[in-house]
Structure formats: C-alpha cells, structure tokens
Design an enzyme around this catalytic site. Structure first.
Site, PDB file in Angstrom:
ATOM      1  N   ALA A  68       0.796  -1.227   0.000  1.00  0.00           N
ATOM      2  CA  ALA A  68       0.000   0.000   0.000  1.00  0.00           C
ATOM      3  C   ALA A  68       0.826   1.273   0.000  1.00  0.00           C
ATOM      4  O   ALA A  68       0.284   2.353  -0.216  1.00  0.00           O
ATOM      5  CB  ALA A  68      -0.931   0.006   1.215  1.00  0.00           C
TER       6      ALA A  68
ATOM      7  N   GLY B  70       0.284   2.582   9.398  1.00  0.00           N
ATOM      8  CA  GLY B  70       1.203   1.622   9.987  1.00  0.00           C
ATOM      9  C   GLY B  70       0.985   0.204   9.501  1.00  0.00           C
ATOM     10  O   GLY B  70      -0.042  -0.126   8.897  1.00  0.00           O
TER      11      GLY B  70
ATOM     12  N   GLY C 177      15.471  -2.882  13.583  1.00  0.00           N
ATOM     13  CA  GLY C 177      15.120  -3.428  14.884  1.00  0.00           C
ATOM     14  C   GLY C 177      15.971  -4.646  15.192  1.00  0.00           C
ATOM     15  O   GLY C 177      16.189  -5.490  14.322  1.00  0.00           O
TER      16      GLY C 177
ATOM     17  N   LYS D 122      11.360  -4.946 -40.763  1.00  0.00           N
ATOM     18  CA  LYS D 122      10.213  -4.450 -40.014  1.00  0.00           C
ATOM     19  C   LYS D 122       8.941  -5.171 -40.456  1.00  0.00           C
ATOM     20  O   LYS D 122       8.577  -5.134 -41.631  1.00  0.00           O
ATOM     21  CB  LYS D 122      10.085  -2.936 -40.209  1.00  0.00           C
ATOM     22  CG  LYS D 122       8.843  -2.308 -39.570  1.00  0.00           C
ATOM     23  CD  LYS D 122       7.818  -1.965 -40.621  1.00  0.00           C
ATOM     24  CE  LYS D 122       6.566  -1.367 -40.017  1.00  0.00           C
ATOM     25  NZ  LYS D 122       5.527  -1.092 -41.036  1.00  0.00           N
TER      26      LYS D 122
ATOM     27  N   HIS E 131      23.503  -6.971 -46.666  1.00  0.00           N
ATOM     28  CA  HIS E 131      24.115  -5.662 -46.465  1.00  0.00           C
ATOM     29  C   HIS E 131      23.125  -4.528 -46.690  1.00  0.00           C
ATOM     30  O   HIS E 131      22.381  -4.530 -47.667  1.00  0.00           O
ATOM     31  CB  HIS E 131      25.282  -5.403 -47.443  1.00  0.00           C
ATOM     32  CG  HIS E 131      26.079  -6.602 -47.816  1.00  0.00           C
ATOM     33  ND1 HIS E 131      27.118  -7.073 -47.054  1.00  0.00           N
ATOM     34  CD2 HIS E 131      25.987  -7.438 -48.881  1.00  0.00           C
ATOM     35  CE1 HIS E 131      27.637  -8.144 -47.633  1.00  0.00           C
ATOM     36  NE2 HIS E 131      26.965  -8.393 -48.734  1.00  0.00           N
TER      37      HIS E 131
ATOM     38  N   TYR F 188       5.912   3.117 -47.951  1.00  0.00           N
ATOM     39  CA  TYR F 188       5.121   4.204 -47.369  1.00  0.00           C
ATOM     40  C   TYR F 188       4.991   5.361 -48.357  1.00  0.00           C
ATOM     41  O   TYR F 188       5.993   5.845 -48.891  1.00  0.00           O
ATOM     42  CB  TYR F 188       5.814   4.667 -46.083  1.00  0.00           C
ATOM     43  CG  TYR F 188       5.079   5.701 -45.270  1.00  0.00           C
ATOM     44  CD1 TYR F 188       3.724   5.558 -44.984  1.00  0.00           C
ATOM     45  CD2 TYR F 188       5.747   6.810 -44.758  1.00  0.00           C
ATOM     46  CE1 TYR F 188       3.059   6.500 -44.215  1.00  0.00           C
ATOM     47  CE2 TYR F 188       5.094   7.762 -43.987  1.00  0.00           C
ATOM     48  CZ  TYR F 188       3.745   7.600 -43.720  1.00  0.00           C
ATOM     49  OH  TYR F 188       3.089   8.537 -42.955  1.00  0.00           O
TER      50      TYR F 188
END
Length: 459
Positions: free
Chosen positions: A11, A78, A140, A351, A363, A387
């Site tokens: 959380a 907490g 601790g 691609k 090449h 394209y």
C-alpha cells in the site's frame, strides 16, 4: 495439513523513490517487485493471498490480477493497520498466515517455506524472519532468550549500547497463527511518536498472552532487502541479475561476463548457448540451444531457435528460427518472422516482415512490410518502399527471386518466383516469375567530355 494464507503489504506510496510510478511496481530485472513477491508466495501452497493496496491500488490490481484478493488501506497508518485491512478475508479462519512486504523482491519461496516449517516445529504462535546484517544501523534488533526464542524486538533508536551490538535484525516478514494474529491486532494502539499501528506490537501482545514467539534466520541478508529508494533498487537489481545469471550457468548456459550481462527474470535460455558481454535479454524471450548472443545485442520478447547467432544487433517481439545469422548491426523490429537458415547481415533493418528458409539480406537494406519467400537473395542496398506518406503497403518476393544491388521495390508489388531484378532498378510493376526486370535509364557515354570540361575551366 494446516492451511496457509499470505498477506502482502503493497500500500505504500514510496515517496523516497521520487517517482510517478508506485513503489511496488518498479521493475527488478524486468518484473515489478511486488510480482516477484507474489510469484514466490504462490509456490507455498497458500489457500488465499491478500494484497493490501493503497496508493496506486488500481495499477497494482491490474498487474497482479486474479493471483490475489485485495484489501484497501485508504490511509497509511502503519503495518499493523495494513494487516488489519485483511481481516474480512481471513480473521475467522484456522491456519498459518505469512506476512510479507511487497517491496522485498529478493525473498525466495525456499526461505519462506523454511520459515513456515520452523514455525510449525517450534510450536510458535508468531515467528519472525531475521537476518544477520553487516551494518544493522536503523534496523530493529532481535533479542533472544535462553531457549533461543524471541524475547523482544528493540528498535535502533531505543536500543542500549549492548543491544546495538546485536547484528540479528527484524526483516519485516512474519508468520502467525491466523486467529491469534487478528485477535492481537485489535489490541494494538497508536500510542507512539508517529501515531501509527505497528506490527511489531503484535509480537509483544502474543508473548504477553503466553504464546511462543520464535525466530528463523534467513540464509542471506540480501533476500530481505526492502526497496525504499533508487539506490536500494539498483542494489536489488544487481543481486537479482547475478542470481539469474548463476541459475542459467548452472543450467548449462555460458555467460562470459555476468557483471556485464542483463537477463530478465522471465527469459528462458537453452544449454550450450553462449552469451557475450554487453547483451540485454528482456521480457519473455526464449532462446534455444547452441546459440551465440552478443556481444552488445538487445533482445526483447523474441522466440529464437537453435544454433542461431545474433551479434551487435537489436531484435524485438519477433520469431527467429534455427541456424539463423543476424548482424553485426542489424535491427529486427516487432512482428517479424525469420525462418531457418536465413542471413540478416550488417546494417539491415527488417520491419513487420517474414523471411522464408535460406533467404539472405546481407548488407545495407530496409525490408519493411514484406513477405520474402525461401532462397531469396536481396542484394546490397535493397529497399522495399512501403510508405507513400499516408498508407503502408506490402511487398511480396516469391521463392528463389534475386534482387540486385540498390534496387527499390515500390509497394504494393510482387516479384514472381525465380525472377531477377537488375541492379539499380526502381520497380513499380509486378515482375512475372523467372523474368528479368530492368527499371533504370540506359547508360550514355560522352566521349572526350572530361577534356572539354577541363578546357573550359582553363579558359
């Protein structure tokens, strides 16, 4: 068989990370740290796994999906308060609950299993996972009694000089009798400087009620590292990367320099494959046996066959077959499929294209949105012109075709089976099978041109 449950604390916002990404979602070796924890917990045979979420709850849920049930901690008050949010899921059940922090990605199922078994053997109501720290500052300390059980956990700021000498520390992972855990949680108060409810208080309450509080020492402090900032994140990444490389080497993979090799936690590599330095293998990549990868190659989410070589190259989200040679300095872009015995040479970009068996682009070529058949030769400088500024179009090159150097194939276009395209051609129309296409201006030689040119310059 005693039933097992797990609570994963996920959380926290992680303000020290100084990031828009919530702390437990930061990746370690390509996988969010909380996912590492959940994956390890899933090996323990638990009946329920409750993820306590708060900041970034929806993103955490999206990541973990149906692997967990969820409890929302709206305010971070907490660790005890966080576990209490799981009460509707667990409080009336018999069994053992393990509590793990979602920012401890290095913890292993083996250590958690040993913790659970120790808890049962000791007859404990609570067991703390501890570790030996070279520098325990800030942690601790575990104070044990003469029976080896936990007498108390002393926070660093409250420890006396003798207690500060103790190197056994509390890792924040616990195992509890489930019913006793949720009974004790109702007694925890926030009477402290931070005004928070601490899970360590549950240990004191269980001990005061006569329950045995035991401790199990983790085999390595590294497993227990919690990630609170980018420095700890980098340290966890280093440890995890080393762990991953070691496991692959144990399985028969040669890694020339593990310190200079990055392999994701989800990658699979076959034996007798050699990984050279500077290589990055990301995502759910699968690499077969007897391959050579690197140096300085980047592979992400690819499926690669056997005996394939990829040197100084990049390949993403593609399928690459057996006995393929790629590089140096090639780029295989997403959604490409390279069949067996193909060569993709230096400075070739592929691609969203397919290559049939035995084809070659050796090449300086761009092959995009293309279907390349088997045994095709693409000469130096071959370009599929895909394209027009608005739309992408496909090129089809059938089996056995030969594309001469510096040829431009203007898509959409088909080069027929066994056809030839002359060097330097710009091809705009389909080429029939076994035909020769020549699309270039006829050469003209101008006799004595140079002499006339130089004569003009002198005058």
């Amino acid at each position: 068989m005693v039933k097992r449950y797990a609570v994963i604390l996920a959380a926290g916002q992680g303000t020290r990370m100084k990031s828009k990404l919530y702390k437990v979602l930061h990746p370690v070796c390509g996988k969010p740290m909380v996912q590492h924890v959940v994956d390890q917990v899933s090996k323990l045979g638990v009946e329920k796994t409750i993820a306590v979420v708060g900041f970034g709850a929806e993103q955490v849920k999206e990541q973990l999906g149906a692997q967990c049930e969820y409890a929302l901690q709206e305010k971070q008050l907490g660790t005890a308060h966080a576990v209490m949010q799981a009460a509707p899921h667990l409080q009336n059940l018999e069994g053992i609950t393990i509590v793990v922090c979602g920012d401890t990605p290095l913890i292993t199922a083996e250590t958690m299993e040993a913790l659970l078994e120790h808890h049962m053997t000791a007859g404990a109501k609570a067991t703390v996972l501890t570790a030996i720290a070279d520098d325990p500052t800030g942690y601790g300390r575990i104070v044990r009694n003469s029976d080896g059980h936990v007498e108390k956990i002393v926070e660093h700021k409250d420890a006396n000089e003798q207690e500060r000498e103790i190197r056994e520390i509390n890792t924040g992972t616990y195992c509890f009798d489930n019913r006793m855990l949720f009974q004790a949680l109702t007694k925890v108060t926030n009477n402290n400087a931070q005004g928070e409810y601490y899970l360590t208080d549950v240990i004191e309450i269980i001990k005061a009620d006569g329950g045995i509080v035991s401790a199990y020492q983790a085999p390595s402090f590294d497993e227990t590292i919690g990630i609170n900032d980018r420095i700890a994140l980098a340290e966890a990444e280093r440890i995890m990367r080393d762990r991953i490389c070691r496991q692959h080497m144990k399985n028969g993979v040669t890694i020339i320099d593990p310190a200079c090799t990055y392999i994701s936690a989800e990658a699979t590599i076959g034996r007798d494959t050699v990984i050279y330095p500077g290589t990055v293998i990301e995502g759910k990549t699968v690499i077969g046996e007897d391959c050579t990868i690197g140096p300085h190659s980047e592979i992400k989410n690819c499926h690669i066959g056997h005996r394939t070589s990829i040197r100084h190259s990049v390949a993403h989200d593609s399928e690459i077959g057996d006995d393929v040679t790629i590089g140096p300095f090639a780029h295989i872009r997403p959604l490409s499929k390279i069949d067996d015995e193909v060569r993709i040479g230096n400075f070739v970009e592929v691609k969203k294209s397919t290559f049939g068996k035995g084809s070659k682009a050796s090449h300086l070529s761009y092959i995009g949105d293309a279907e390349v058949g088997a045994d095709v030769n693409l000469g130096c400088g071959s370009i599929t012109v895909n394209y027009d500024g608005v739309h992408k179009y496909r090129t089809k090159i059938e089996d056995g075709a030969f594309i001469g150097c510096n040829a431009n194939l203007i898509a959409p276009v088909t080069i027929g089976q066994g056809a030839y395209v002359a060097a330097g051609s710009t091809v705009t129309d389909d080429v029939p099978g076994r035909a020769l296409a020549i699309g270039r201006a006829r050469q003209v030689n101008k006799e004595n041109y140079v002499d006339r040119l130089r004569g003009k310059k002198k005058s």
